[in-house]
Design an enzyme around this catalytic site. Sequence first.
Site, PDB file in Angstrom:
ATOM      1  N   HIS A  87      -8.929  28.464 -10.532  1.00 21.13           N
ATOM      2  CA  HIS A  87      -9.331  27.404  -9.900  1.00 21.13           C
ATOM      3  C   HIS A  87     -10.596  27.400  -9.205  1.00 21.13           C
ATOM      4  CE1 HIS A  87      -5.654  25.036 -10.974  1.00 21.13           C
ATOM      5  NE2 HIS A  87      -4.880  25.923 -10.463  1.00 21.13           N
TER       6      HIS A  87
ATOM      7  N   HIS B 152      -4.861  33.189 -11.429  1.00 23.63           N
ATOM      8  CA  HIS B 152      -4.743  31.549 -11.607  1.00 23.63           C
ATOM      9  C   HIS B 152      -5.602  30.977 -10.471  1.00 23.63           C
ATOM     10  CE1 HIS B 152      -2.288  28.116 -12.884  1.00 23.63           C
ATOM     11  NE2 HIS B 152      -2.747  27.660 -11.603  1.00 23.63           N
ATOM     12  N   GLU B 153      -5.344  31.400  -9.319  1.00 21.52           N
ATOM     13  CA  GLU B 153      -5.774  30.760  -7.956  1.00 21.52           C
ATOM     14  C   GLU B 153      -7.378  30.992  -8.105  1.00 21.52           C
ATOM     15  OE1 GLU B 153      -4.314  28.433  -6.453  1.00 21.52           O
ATOM     16  OE2 GLU B 153      -2.295  29.208  -7.328  1.00 21.52           O
TER      17      GLU B 153
ATOM     18  N   THR C 269       1.325   4.692   5.760  1.00 25.19           N
ATOM     19  CA  THR C 269      -0.231   4.184   6.182  1.00 25.19           C
ATOM     20  C   THR C 269      -0.067   3.043   7.255  1.00 25.19           C
ATOM     21  OG1 THR C 269       0.334   2.355   4.468  1.00 25.19           O
ATOM     22  CG2 THR C 269      -1.277   4.351   3.952  1.00 25.19           C
TER      23      THR C 269
ATOM     24  N   GLY D 288       0.768  -1.116  -0.032  1.00 32.45           N
ATOM     25  CA  GLY D 288       0.181   0.057  -0.076  1.00 32.45           C
ATOM     26  C   GLY D 288       0.894   1.208  -0.062  1.00 32.45           C
ATOM     27  N   PRO D 289       0.266   2.377  -0.122  1.00 28.78           N
ATOM     28  CA  PRO D 289       0.960   3.534  -0.203  1.00 28.78           C
ATOM     29  C   PRO D 289       1.798   3.944   1.039  1.00 28.78           C
ATOM     30  CG  PRO D 289      -1.519   4.080  -0.009  1.00 28.78           C
ATOM     31  CD  PRO D 289      -1.357   2.670   0.109  1.00 28.78           C
ATOM     32  N   PRO D 290       2.882   4.927   0.814  1.00 30.34           N
ATOM     33  CA  PRO D 290       3.711   5.043   2.010  1.00 30.34           C
ATOM     34  C   PRO D 290       3.061   5.737   3.233  1.00 30.34           C
ATOM     35  CG  PRO D 290       4.403   6.429   0.010  1.00 30.34           C
ATOM     36  CD  PRO D 290       3.131   5.446  -0.350  1.00 30.34           C
TER      37      PRO D 290
ATOM     38  N   ASP E 117      -0.660  21.430 -12.417  1.00 31.54           N
ATOM     39  CA  ASP E 117      -1.776  21.466 -12.749  1.00 31.54           C
ATOM     40  C   ASP E 117      -1.843  20.576 -14.134  1.00 31.54           C
ATOM     41  OD1 ASP E 117      -2.510  23.010 -10.661  1.00 31.54           O
ATOM     42  OD2 ASP E 117      -2.564  24.981 -12.145  1.00 31.54           O
TER      43      ASP E 117
HETATM   44  P1  ATP Z   1       6.547   3.204   4.344  1.00 34.04           P
HETATM   45  O1  ATP Z   1       5.651   2.266   3.369  1.00 34.04           O
HETATM   46  O2  ATP Z   1       6.770   4.530   4.031  1.00 34.04           O
HETATM   47  O3  ATP Z   1       7.581   2.543   5.057  1.00 34.04           O
HETATM   48  P2  ATP Z   1       4.593   2.680   6.608  1.00 34.04           P
HETATM   49  O4  ATP Z   1       3.404   2.166   5.926  1.00 34.04           O
HETATM   50  O5  ATP Z   1       5.634   1.590   7.110  1.00 34.04           O
HETATM   51  O6  ATP Z   1       5.354   3.426   5.510  1.00 34.04           O
HETATM   52  P3  ATP Z   1       4.734   3.766   9.112  1.00 34.04           P
HETATM   53  O7  ATP Z   1       5.979   3.796   9.340  1.00 34.04           O
HETATM   54  O8  ATP Z   1       4.046   2.171  10.069  1.00 34.04           O
HETATM   55  O9  ATP Z   1       4.022   3.768   7.827  1.00 34.04           O
HETATM   56  O10 ATP Z   1       3.735   4.870   9.848  1.00 34.04           O
HETATM   57  C1  ATP Z   1       4.610   6.047  10.149  1.00 34.04           C
HETATM   58  C2  ATP Z   1       3.966   6.823  11.068  1.00 34.04           C
HETATM   59  O11 ATP Z   1       2.533   7.095  11.003  1.00 34.04           O
HETATM   60  C3  ATP Z   1       3.772   5.850  12.339  1.00 34.04           C
HETATM   61  O12 ATP Z   1       4.931   5.686  13.175  1.00 34.04           O
HETATM   62  C4  ATP Z   1       2.365   6.436  13.217  1.00 34.04           C
HETATM   63  O13 ATP Z   1       3.260   7.698  13.845  1.00 34.04           O
HETATM   64  C5  ATP Z   1       1.825   6.935  12.377  1.00 34.04           C
HETATM   65  N1  ATP Z   1       0.626   6.107  11.792  1.00 34.04           N
HETATM   66  C6  ATP Z   1       0.507   5.695  10.481  1.00 34.04           C
HETATM   67  N2  ATP Z   1      -0.662   4.948  10.383  1.00 34.04           N
HETATM   68  C7  ATP Z   1      -1.121   4.817  11.757  1.00 34.04           C
HETATM   69  C8  ATP Z   1      -2.278   4.376  12.136  1.00 34.04           C
HETATM   70  N3  ATP Z   1      -3.095   3.503  11.630  1.00 34.04           N
HETATM   71  N4  ATP Z   1      -2.456   4.396  13.657  1.00 34.04           N
HETATM   72  C9  ATP Z   1      -1.631   5.500  14.397  1.00 34.04           C
HETATM   73  N5  ATP Z   1      -0.482   6.092  13.899  1.00 34.04           N
HETATM   74  C10 ATP Z   1      -0.272   5.806  12.489  1.00 34.04           C
END
Ligand code: ATP
Length: 518
Positions: free
Chosen positions: A351, A347-348, A132, A128-130, A422
């Site tokens: 939008h 511009h803004e 999360t 999943g995305p970073p 944009d």
């Molecule tokens: P990456 O893919 O970039 O490695 P990741 O998915 O492993 O990122 P984490 O490092 O687990 O993300 O999350 C970073 C910080 O975001 C955590 O230390 C926490 O503080 C916060 N965080 C993210 N998701 C949650 C959640 N569901 N509940 C509480 N805190 C969260």
Amino acid sequence: MKKRIVFLLLVFGLVTSSFLIYHKLFSGVMFTRFTTGDTILISTITLGLLVYYLKLDSKPQLVTASVTTDKNKDENTNDQNKSDVSFNDVAGLDEVKDELQEIIDFINNSEKYKKMGAKIPKGILFHGPPGTGKTLLAKAVAGETNSSFFYSSGSEFVEKYVGVGAKRIRSLFEKAKKGAPSIIFIDEIDAIGCKRNMDSNNEKDQTLNQLLVELDGFNKNNTVVVIGATNRLDLLDEALLRPGRFDRHIYVGNPNLNARKEIFKVHIKDKPIHSDVEIDALSKKTHGFSGAQLANIANEAAIIAVRKNKKLIDIDDFETAIERVVAGLEIKHPSVLLKEKNIVAHHEAGHALVGKLLSVDMVQKISIVPRGQALGYVLKFPDEERYLHTQNELMWKIMVLLGGRAAEQIIFDEVTTGAHNDLKKATEIAEEMVCNYGMSSFGNITIKNQYIKYNINKIEREIKTIIDECFEKSLYLIKENKIILKEIANYLLEKETITGEELKEIVAKHNKLPNTAS
Ligand code: ATP
């Protein structure tokens, strides 16, 4: 050893030849047993030894060096810790936590499962995305099971020398087995686990093979679970994903409205919060944010409150923190020319106006105070959580994105570089419509990556058709509502920011109804 012997011979040679040369040159006396020829011979041998010694010294000590760095790296990384994170620290993600309960039970009551002949799942893959919460979840599994937690990142195993990465994998698994029950967490697993092909890299292949061997080999008696995390599941080698290896794939996505509320609650629970902070409203305004961004907002708000010598963190601090996370750092003394400011304001305003007329997202604020790399920005959020979008809605999104450029075209009769971002976003949406959503003359099909190159010209034409149509519509909307646009822009030039409410009032004054463009 060899080096030491050469060194001793060299010292001996140097002393002897210096002694002989000194006596020959200065006292003119030569030891009877040593002729000039002998002196030259001894000096030449010594010189040879010197060259050999220097060469020996500068030769890269391949094995030793790699072992040393390996050792250091092993010590620095693969840190074994008892995790103090529990599921209470992970907000939202209830379905993921439910899925992980089974693994936790496996680890906590492994005997029960062993008696039944059940094997513990070896590998879990979070994708999943970073930001999360993938790492957080892995730590929570370790915390809930009181397991040793071994953190490593895929890039730590990527080495120049063949075999070093594989050795590091072996050593990580050995440690985990010794410390069982253990959770091995490999972040960015795609760095070692990406698909192998004809021109594969030998070192990477060996590392991946070693990982596969370890996954197949362990766990007869040890309770070791490997959790991998990646932002790109599609890049991983099939062999890694097959049953018995990383066969449980769990998607960890950006949090929905409820999850955002829960995450905010976790991150403000130890902070002094003013009663004007409404978590519901904050969660609405942070649509599309990751857990890490929400945690960052809570932290930024606290820092801003400290900077302003406040006792409690109030809503203004949170609003400022959101702006900072979305748009970047405010530039204190911007040197923007008046002429440029005028363009940015229009511009803004473009939008915001197109967005307002089409009812796309709620505008929270428009600003022409430069932040990060942007000279101006519109802060907006969707008024409801949506998972599906119609074709028209996607077109409206593109129209809003092109609203800035359309305003420049109408007011100044030329366009600027300010629309770069944009255009990029608008093109991405149009590309998705053509290649993934079957919303073009290609019909109801998706176009796979391997076919894109054969259809690139046609795909580009389709994207251009969508963009051109949206731009024409934006131009029309701006032209029809030029007076409102100018009013918004002038307001911006005077006050630098407009709130959503103020924008609503300006548009309402002109009796404009939303959605006049479809
Ligand atoms: P990456 O893919 O970039 O490695 P990741 O998915 O492993 O990122 P984490 O490092 O687990 O993300 O999350 C970073 C910080 O975001 C955590 O230390 C926490 O503080 C916060 N965080 C993210 N998701 C949650 C959640 N569901 N509940 C509480 N805190 C969260």
